[in-house]
Design a protein around this motif. Structure first.
Motif, mmCIF file in Angstrom:
data_model
loop_
_atom_site.group_PDB
_atom_site.id
_atom_site.type_symbol
_atom_site.label_atom_id
_atom_site.label_comp_id
_atom_site.label_asym_id
_atom_site.label_seq_id
_atom_site.Cartn_x
_atom_site.Cartn_y
_atom_site.Cartn_z
ATOM 1 N N GLU A 185 34.474 53.323 -26.627
ATOM 2 C CA GLU A 185 34.802 52.792 -27.960
ATOM 3 C C GLU A 185 34.249 51.378 -28.156
ATOM 4 N N ALA A 186 34.234 50.590 -27.076
ATOM 5 C CA ALA A 186 33.742 49.222 -27.140
ATOM 6 C C ALA A 186 32.215 49.152 -27.036
ATOM 7 N N ILE A 241 39.296 45.606 -20.088
ATOM 8 C CA ILE A 241 39.597 47.010 -20.380
ATOM 9 C C ILE A 241 40.033 47.718 -19.100
ATOM 10 N N GLY A 258 29.580 40.604 -22.889
ATOM 11 C CA GLY A 258 30.423 41.786 -22.782
ATOM 12 C C GLY A 258 31.206 41.888 -21.488
ATOM 13 N N ALA A 270 38.072 53.722 -23.572
ATOM 14 C CA ALA A 270 38.063 52.368 -24.135
ATOM 15 C C ALA A 270 36.686 51.709 -23.997
ATOM 16 N N HIS A 312 25.984 46.103 -20.608
ATOM 17 C CA HIS A 312 26.338 45.058 -21.564
ATOM 18 C C HIS A 312 25.584 43.785 -21.202
ATOM 19 N N ARG A 347 35.195 41.437 -21.685
ATOM 20 C CA ARG A 347 35.820 42.571 -22.384
ATOM 21 C C ARG A 347 35.826 43.807 -21.487
ATOM 22 N N GLU A 348 34.715 44.079 -20.823
ATOM 23 C CA GLU A 348 34.616 45.228 -19.922
ATOM 24 C C GLU A 348 35.676 45.152 -18.814
#
Length: 170
Positions: A163-164, A86, A79, A160, A75, A82-83
């Motif tokens: 999906e992201a 998760i 990102g 997850a 990423h 978010r990573e």
């Protein structure tokens, strides 16, 4: 307090805490400079103490029945939060980040992030210090070692991340 007694007290303090303790906090507690604490920790490590340095301070890795797993991610800087969220949202601790550098080989940074608060503090520190990320060296590709409560938690993290769009599939 002499140096040997201070080092024993530092080790005891780390054993009593589940969260990182900063060198500055230890320096205040023992009325010495931060640099003295850094030196004490170096000597404790040289003597065999397993002390990890994280962005938020020193910790003693805990022996537990938790599973250690590795996940490959990719990423950009945006990102990162978010990573990490998760991973901690599924109950896993983000132990470290690892990249494969063409000159130096494997480079790792200790993270020990276990909650959204930990992630927010890490992101805040990166921003405040205008720090480069290890993954900047590898086009965003990196590994994380995760300490997970179960295989199911790890599989939820992978799903997850996938999906992201953050899971690296090579």
């Amino acid at each position: 307090m002499d140096a040997a007694a201070r080092r024993a007290a530092i080790l005891s303090r780390l054993e009593q805490n589940d969260h990182p303790v900063s060198a500055a906090a230890l320096a205040r507690e023992f009325a010495v400079s931060r640099q003295i604490i850094v030196g004490d920790v170096a000597l404790l490590r040289a003597g065999g103490a397993d002390i990890a340095a994280t962005p938020r301070g020193y910790v003693l890795p805990r022996d537990s029945a938790a599973l250690l797993r590795t996940v490959a991610c990719v990423h950009d800087r945006e990102g990162m939060a978010r990573e990490l969220e998760i991973m901690v949202d599924q109950g896993c601790q983000v132990v470290d980040v690892v990249v494969e550098h063409p000159i130096y080989g494997q480079l790792a940074g200790q993270l020990h992030l276990s909650s959204r608060y930990d992630v927010q503090e890490f992101i805040r520190s990166v921003s405040k210090n205008q720090a480069n990320l290890l993954s900047d060296l590898t086009g965003g590709i990196h590994l994380h070692t995760l300490r997970c409560p179960s295989e199911e938690a790890f599989q939820r993290v992978r799903a997850a991340l996938d999906e992201a769009g953050l899971l690296w599939k090579g």
